[in-house]
Motif scaffolding. Structure first.
Motif, PDB file in Angstrom:
ATOM      1  N   GLU A  72      39.615 -74.394 -11.616  1.00 13.83           N
ATOM      2  CA  GLU A  72      39.842 -75.274 -10.467  1.00 13.83           C
ATOM      3  C   GLU A  72      39.434 -74.628  -9.142  1.00 13.83           C
ATOM      4  O   GLU A  72      40.029 -74.881  -8.106  1.00 13.83           O
ATOM      5  CB  GLU A  72      41.324 -75.693 -10.402  1.00 13.83           C
ATOM      6  N   ASN A  73      38.402 -73.777  -9.178  1.00 10.55           N
ATOM      7  CA  ASN A  73      37.954 -73.088  -7.970  1.00 10.55           C
ATOM      8  C   ASN A  73      36.431 -72.962  -8.004  1.00 10.55           C
ATOM      9  O   ASN A  73      35.868 -72.645  -9.056  1.00 10.55           O
ATOM     10  CB  ASN A  73      38.620 -71.697  -7.923  1.00 10.55           C
ATOM     11  N   ILE A  74      35.780 -73.177  -6.876  1.00 18.94           N
ATOM     12  CA  ILE A  74      34.320 -73.121  -6.819  1.00 18.94           C
ATOM     13  C   ILE A  74      33.777 -71.793  -7.328  1.00 18.94           C
ATOM     14  O   ILE A  74      32.735 -71.745  -7.979  1.00 18.94           O
ATOM     15  CB  ILE A  74      33.801 -73.428  -5.387  1.00 18.94           C
ATOM     16  N   ASN A  75      34.493 -70.697  -7.064  1.00 18.73           N
ATOM     17  CA  ASN A  75      34.007 -69.381  -7.483  1.00 18.73           C
ATOM     18  C   ASN A  75      33.953 -69.238  -9.003  1.00 18.73           C
ATOM     19  O   ASN A  75      33.153 -68.472  -9.528  1.00 18.73           O
ATOM     20  CB  ASN A  75      34.887 -68.270  -6.890  1.00 18.73           C
ATOM     21  N   LEU A  76      34.777 -69.979  -9.706  1.00 19.70           N
ATOM     22  CA  LEU A  76      34.810 -69.907 -11.168  1.00 19.70           C
ATOM     23  C   LEU A  76      33.721 -70.760 -11.818  1.00 19.70           C
ATOM     24  O   LEU A  76      33.339 -70.511 -12.965  1.00 19.70           O
ATOM     25  CB  LEU A  76      36.184 -70.349 -11.686  1.00 19.70           C
TER      26      LEU A  76
END
Length: 172
Positions: A72-76
């Motif tokens: 649930e995170n852009i970095n992931l």
């Protein structure tokens, strides 16, 4: 060896909460992208697919936007770009009579009921009321065949053969 079927390509991220932008290649997006469904991500330089569970799905413009559980995170999800979402053959459902998966139709030889060879189906368009099958004609031109009972008389996916009764003007 398991058979895999392409349901979409991740082309970008969307926002900062882990949403990915998908160009869909599935016949049934509402079913494939249902919350809780499992999809498998194949990345260009990875040997094994990543199993993903759909957390949310919505459409925006011509894209399907998906969020996966635990991502649930852009970095992931940045590393998911250019990945192909697939499902195993075991996830394909039985279809009703006169319903077919795109992969069953593409490549079929099209003939008229009089025996004239028209060409091979290369693509399926879904403009609205009915699908349209794009046939590469013997002369290299594309012929558009509407998938309606008045035109398509028989489909044999085992033999990769389609029989049509062309309406006036369809082949000219």
């Amino acid at each position: 060896m398991a058979k895999w079927f392409n349901v979409g390509k991740i082309v970008n991220t969307h926002g900062i909460k882990g949403e990915v932008r998908v160009i869909s290649r599935t016949d049934f997006p509402e079913e494939r992208y249902k919350v809780g469904n499992k999809l498998y991500l194949f990345l260009p330089n990875e040997a094994q697919p990543i199993e993903l569970t759909v957390k949310s799905h919505r459409t925006h413009k011509n894209f399907d936007l998906l969020v996966f559980e635990g991502y649930e995170n852009i970095n992931l999800v940045e590393k998911f770009r250019d990945g192909i979402l697939k499902v195993p053959e075991s996830q394909l459902k039985e279809l009703e009579e006169d319903e077919f998966y795109f992969h069953e139709i593409i490549g079929c030889l099209v003939k008229t009921t009089q025996g004239e060879v028209i060409g091979k189906i290369t693509e399926i368009l879904t403009p609205g009321a009915n699908d349209v099958w794009v046939v590469k004609g013997e002369n290299g031109k594309d012929i558009l065949i509407p998938y309606i009972h008045d035109v398509v008389k028989e489909v044999d996916v085992q033999e990769k053969m389609v029989l049509i009764e062309p309406m006036e003007g369809l082949l000219s």
